[in-house]
Design a protein around this motif. Structure first.
Motif, PDB file in Angstrom:
ATOM      1  N   LEU A  98      42.205  23.810  45.492  1.00  0.00           N
ATOM      2  CA  LEU A  98      43.651  23.544  45.991  1.00  0.00           C
ATOM      3  C   LEU A  98      44.361  24.722  46.042  1.00  0.00           C
ATOM      4  O   LEU A  98      45.100  25.080  47.115  1.00  0.00           O
ATOM      5  CB  LEU A  98      44.435  22.198  45.215  1.00  0.00           C
ATOM      6  CG  LEU A  98      43.687  20.984  45.497  1.00  0.00           C
ATOM      7  CD1 LEU A  98      44.449  20.006  44.535  1.00  0.00           C
ATOM      8  CD2 LEU A  98      43.732  20.562  46.986  1.00  0.00           C
ATOM      9  N   ALA A  99      44.262  25.320  44.920  1.00  0.00           N
ATOM     10  CA  ALA A  99      45.222  26.765  44.787  1.00  0.00           C
ATOM     11  C   ALA A  99      44.501  27.688  46.109  1.00  0.00           C
ATOM     12  O   ALA A  99      45.221  28.365  46.448  1.00  0.00           O
ATOM     13  CB  ALA A  99      44.829  27.315  43.364  1.00  0.00           C
ATOM     14  N   ASP A 100      43.311  27.708  46.031  1.00  0.00           N
ATOM     15  CA  ASP A 100      42.815  28.704  47.029  1.00  0.00           C
ATOM     16  C   ASP A 100      43.492  28.133  48.447  1.00  0.00           C
ATOM     17  O   ASP A 100      43.485  28.973  49.366  1.00  0.00           O
ATOM     18  CB  ASP A 100      41.364  28.852  47.074  1.00  0.00           C
ATOM     19  CG  ASP A 100      40.510  29.554  45.744  1.00  0.00           C
ATOM     20  OD1 ASP A 100      41.371  30.286  45.364  1.00  0.00           O
ATOM     21  OD2 ASP A 100      39.587  29.343  45.426  1.00  0.00           O
ATOM     22  N   TRP A 101      43.309  26.824  48.608  1.00  0.00           N
ATOM     23  CA  TRP A 101      43.457  26.439  49.852  1.00  0.00           C
ATOM     24  C   TRP A 101      45.112  26.606  50.313  1.00  0.00           C
ATOM     25  O   TRP A 101      45.380  26.862  51.431  1.00  0.00           O
ATOM     26  CB  TRP A 101      43.333  24.960  49.948  1.00  0.00           C
ATOM     27  CG  TRP A 101      41.733  24.619  50.026  1.00  0.00           C
ATOM     28  CD1 TRP A 101      40.766  25.400  49.968  1.00  0.00           C
ATOM     29  CD2 TRP A 101      41.024  23.362  49.656  1.00  0.00           C
ATOM     30  NE1 TRP A 101      39.620  24.898  49.895  1.00  0.00           N
ATOM     31  CE2 TRP A 101      39.846  23.445  49.689  1.00  0.00           C
ATOM     32  CE3 TRP A 101      41.635  21.975  49.469  1.00  0.00           C
ATOM     33  CZ2 TRP A 101      38.879  22.330  49.267  1.00  0.00           C
ATOM     34  CZ3 TRP A 101      40.850  21.075  49.291  1.00  0.00           C
ATOM     35  CH2 TRP A 101      39.586  21.205  49.279  1.00  0.00           C
TER      36      TRP A 101
ATOM     37  N   ASP B 217      52.229  32.930  49.681  1.00  0.00           N
ATOM     38  CA  ASP B 217      52.481  34.416  49.411  1.00  0.00           C
ATOM     39  C   ASP B 217      51.937  34.750  47.912  1.00  0.00           C
ATOM     40  O   ASP B 217      51.765  35.776  47.931  1.00  0.00           O
ATOM     41  CB  ASP B 217      53.714  34.850  49.628  1.00  0.00           C
ATOM     42  CG  ASP B 217      54.078  34.705  51.235  1.00  0.00           C
ATOM     43  OD1 ASP B 217      52.938  34.870  51.954  1.00  0.00           O
ATOM     44  OD2 ASP B 217      55.098  34.780  51.722  1.00  0.00           O
ATOM     45  N   GLY B 218      51.864  33.725  47.140  1.00  0.00           N
ATOM     46  CA  GLY B 218      51.396  34.198  45.734  1.00  0.00           C
ATOM     47  C   GLY B 218      50.069  34.615  45.603  1.00  0.00           C
ATOM     48  O   GLY B 218      49.521  34.418  46.167  1.00  0.00           O
ATOM     49  N   GLU B 219      50.100  35.343  44.423  1.00  0.00           N
ATOM     50  CA  GLU B 219      48.738  35.681  44.015  1.00  0.00           C
ATOM     51  C   GLU B 219      47.929  34.511  43.489  1.00  0.00           C
ATOM     52  O   GLU B 219      48.388  33.357  43.269  1.00  0.00           O
ATOM     53  CB  GLU B 219      48.903  36.779  42.968  1.00  0.00           C
ATOM     54  CG  GLU B 219      49.623  38.048  43.199  1.00  0.00           C
ATOM     55  CD  GLU B 219      48.627  38.984  44.251  1.00  0.00           C
ATOM     56  OE1 GLU B 219      47.589  38.895  44.316  1.00  0.00           O
ATOM     57  OE2 GLU B 219      49.526  39.479  45.126  1.00  0.00           O
ATOM     58  N   LYS B 220      46.549  34.799  43.063  1.00  0.00           N
ATOM     59  CA  LYS B 220      45.642  33.728  43.001  1.00  0.00           C
ATOM     60  C   LYS B 220      46.304  33.064  41.657  1.00  0.00           C
ATOM     61  O   LYS B 220      46.129  31.873  41.257  1.00  0.00           O
ATOM     62  CB  LYS B 220      44.252  34.365  42.654  1.00  0.00           C
ATOM     63  CG  LYS B 220      43.101  32.975  42.388  1.00  0.00           C
ATOM     64  CD  LYS B 220      41.868  33.764  42.424  1.00  0.00           C
ATOM     65  CE  LYS B 220      40.553  32.851  42.643  1.00  0.00           C
ATOM     66  NZ  LYS B 220      39.444  33.590  42.513  1.00  0.00           N
TER      67      LYS B 220
END
Length: 105
Positions: A49-52, A59-62
């Motif tokens: 979900l974070a990747d999606w 705009d945030g980093e991983k």
């Protein structure tokens, strides 16, 4: 791949966003549902979900995306919520990921 006539595409963005937020809050509450179990059963987890959301334009980093989804920094999540994976869980995840790759063709 998404079908061009998928009725999901007609879902109002506000409704879809509310459902997404509810899903994320549910997963934050149900930390007993381990990521590896989610991967083994459904082929996705909190990290997906974070990747999606990044793929969708966040705009945030991983690390920031994962913190947003987990509700805490990833290191804290791992230390307080994540359980060691069993061999059975790893095998189920690998089998599930094979299904994902087949569906993406």
């Amino acid at each position: 791949m998404t079908d061009q006539t998928d009725p999901l595409d007609s879902l109002d963005d506000e409704v879809a966003a509310a459902a997404f937020r509810r899903l994320v809050r549910h997963l934050r509450h149900r930390h007993d549902a381990q990521n590896i179990e989610l991967m083994g059963l459904a082929g996705f987890c909190r990290n997906c979900l974070a990747d999606w959301i990044r793929d969708a334009g966040y705009d945030g980093e991983k690390a920031q995306a994962r913190e947003l989804i987990h509700g805490m920094p990833m290191d804290e999540w791992k230390a307080t919520k994540q359980q060691p994976a069993t061999q059975e869980q790893i095998e189920a995840m690998e089998k599930s990921l094979t299904k994902n790759r087949a569906d993406l063709r």
